[in-house]
Design an enzyme around this catalytic site. Structure first.
Site, PDB file in Angstrom:
ATOM      1  N   THR A 339     -23.477  21.159  32.740  1.00 33.33           N
ATOM      2  CA  THR A 339     -22.137  21.229  32.153  1.00 33.33           C
ATOM      3  C   THR A 339     -21.139  21.834  33.128  1.00 33.33           C
ATOM      4  O   THR A 339     -21.498  22.394  34.166  1.00 33.33           O
ATOM      5  CB  THR A 339     -22.132  22.066  30.861  1.00 33.33           C
ATOM      6  OG1 THR A 339     -22.323  23.443  31.194  1.00 33.33           O
ATOM      7  CG2 THR A 339     -23.213  21.609  29.895  1.00 33.33           C
ATOM      8  N   CYS A 340     -19.878  21.759  32.734  1.00 32.59           N
ATOM      9  CA  CYS A 340     -18.797  22.273  33.586  1.00 32.59           C
ATOM     10  C   CYS A 340     -18.573  23.772  33.428  1.00 32.59           C
ATOM     11  O   CYS A 340     -17.621  24.319  34.005  1.00 32.59           O
ATOM     12  CB  CYS A 340     -17.502  21.528  33.266  1.00 32.59           C
ATOM     13  SG  CYS A 340     -17.587  19.761  33.612  1.00 32.59           S
ATOM     14  N   ASP A 341     -19.402  24.444  32.667  1.00 29.76           N
ATOM     15  CA  ASP A 341     -19.250  25.876  32.432  1.00 29.76           C
ATOM     16  C   ASP A 341     -20.105  26.654  33.434  1.00 29.76           C
ATOM     17  O   ASP A 341     -21.294  26.363  33.619  1.00 29.76           O
ATOM     18  CB  ASP A 341     -19.697  26.209  31.004  1.00 29.76           C
ATOM     19  CG  ASP A 341     -19.279  27.610  30.586  1.00 29.76           C
ATOM     20  OD1 ASP A 341     -19.020  28.440  31.470  1.00 29.76           O
ATOM     21  OD2 ASP A 341     -19.228  27.877  29.373  1.00 29.76           O
ATOM     22  N   ASN A 378     -19.914  19.413  26.128  1.00 26.47           N
ATOM     23  CA  ASN A 378     -19.533  18.450  27.162  1.00 26.47           C
ATOM     24  C   ASN A 378     -20.017  17.031  26.833  1.00 26.47           C
ATOM     25  O   ASN A 378     -20.059  16.159  27.692  1.00 26.47           O
ATOM     26  CB  ASN A 378     -20.100  18.847  28.531  1.00 26.47           C
ATOM     27  CG  ASN A 378     -19.062  19.366  29.501  1.00 26.47           C
ATOM     28  OD1 ASN A 378     -19.397  19.782  30.599  1.00 26.47           O
ATOM     29  ND2 ASN A 378     -17.795  19.373  29.131  1.00 26.47           N
TER      30      ASN A 378
END
Length: 399
Positions: A339-341, A378
């Site tokens: 994910t983008c986290d 996401n």
């Protein structure tokens, strides 16, 4: 010891083969059939864990806690083994009902319930409920004569990874007044329960809670005690060793022998049965050198199957599937989720051989509180579950 220390299982001079008990050829066959990420539920391991705990607690009825892993094939297997079931929600009631389980095989253990949850459980035929406070007791006034209540008592457990008595359970001092309140409204109190916490590392917490419960029962001898529910918390191996379950339960059985005659014992295992029964198969989808460490980006992370690292405080053993070379070079590495986290990191400062995009890694002990708490953040889908009969057996043809 923090998570980073625990998860650095390759950091010794001699690196153990973390997958030595698995049949690598069978795992490779699964990888060829299924796109990663996916979980593998081993029903033979469910059998082994259930039978091991039953042998260790021979006079105890095991009520499997669905919240740890509620896959239908797992539930059906446990039903076949003679398990009972611990329910907490309408969804769980409806799941077991759909699988042919009846209400008399279940206990409803959530201490806090809506009225519609009580009604649905009664409609299902489950009549045994847990309460731990006066406001909850009042909800059962209209159901006097239809229910049997078990009162949950709090026994704090700093040794447990998750101290569940922080959130639920009355004090021993409150217990007699709750029993009297039930009697005044024609409600049957038939037992006591406790939960010393999830992944409890010492049996003495169970022992002390059993002995305190026994003493309370003897003081309130006017009550027709039928049950003592000793909860769950039986530990499994993640990164650190734990006592074999047979040894862990010896002092618990000794304490249970002090119960008044005619009192049946329940337990609510979840992790112990489901945890070792599932692995996760993931692949490397990207890599980048950042400072002194190589970052490997996996196709699942803490928002998915590894969610237990966030919610369950677990650190899962994880290792490459490719053949193990103990003489090869290992490098400081990071395993990150997709994910983008930036919080989505599975392992930091883990030592690994050099990996390539497409390489496969296996996470072990991943049945409990993983897929159960996974999200689709996401819009990454949750890992699918592949059911097999014995991933540990090189002779198995069930794959």
């Amino acid at each position: 010891m923090d998570t980073q220390d625990i998860i650095q299982h390759f950091a010794e001079q001699t690196h153990p083969d973390e997958l030595e008990q698995f049949d690598r050829a069978s795992l490779q066959e699964l990888v060829a059939k299924h796109e990663t990420p996916f979980m593998v539920l081993d029903l033979e391991e469910v059998d082994y864990q259930f039978k091991s705990l039953q042998a260790a607690l021979p006079n105890t009825k095991l009520f499997y806690a669905l919240k740890s892993l509620s896959h239908p094939e797992l539930i059906k297997r446990l039903k076949k083994l003679g398990s009972y079931f611990d329910l907490a929600t309408i969804g769980e009631v409806e799941l077991v009902e759909s699988l042919g389980i009846t209400g008399d095989q279940c206990i409803h253990t959530h201490p806090i319930k809506k009225d519609k949850e009580i009604k649905r459980a009664l409609e299902f035929g489950c009549t045994r409920f847990v309460v731990d406070n006066f406001a909850e007791m009042q909800k059962f006034y209209p159901y006097a004569g239809q229910v049997e209540l078990i009162i949950r008592v709090s026994f704090r457990s700093p040794q447990a990874v998750v101290d569940l008595s922080r959130k639920f359970g009355c004090t021993l001092e409150e217990l007699p007044r709750l029993v009297d309140d039930a009697a005044a409204h024609g409600i049957s109190v038939v037992g006591l329960s406790f939960h010393v916490g999830s992944q409890s590392m010492s049996p003495m917490t169970h022992v002390n809670a059993v002995r305190s419960s026994v003493a309370a029962m003897k003081v309130m001898s006017h009550v027709d005690w039928k049950f003592l529910d000793i909860g769950g918390g039986f530990p499994i191996v993640y990164q650190e060793s734990v006592s074999p379950i047979a040894d862990f339960c010896v002092p618990i059985n000794e304490a249970l022998a002090e119960l008044p005659q005619g009192v049946d014992v329940f337990a609510e295992p979840g992790r112990f049965i489901s945890g070792p029964a599932m692995i996760e198969v993931v692949s490397v989808v990207g890599k980048a050198k950042r400072g002194a460490r190589m970052w490997y980006y996996l196709d699942d992370g803490v928002y998915g199957g590894f969610s237990g690292q966030m919610f369950d405080h677990a650190a899962y053993p994880i290792a490459p599937l490719k053949p193990f070379d103990p003489t090869g070079e290992f490098f400081p590495s990071v395993l990150a989720g997709p994910t983008c986290d930036s919080i989505d990191v599975v392992a930091e400062d883990i030592e690994l051989p050099e990996l390539e995009v497409g390489d496969i890694l296996i996470g072990k002990q991943m049945g409990a509180y993983t897929i159960a708490s996974a999200t689709e953040f996401n819009y990454y889908p949750k890992p699918k579950v592949v059911v097999v009969e014995d991933i540990f057996d090189p002779e198995s043809e069930a794959l």
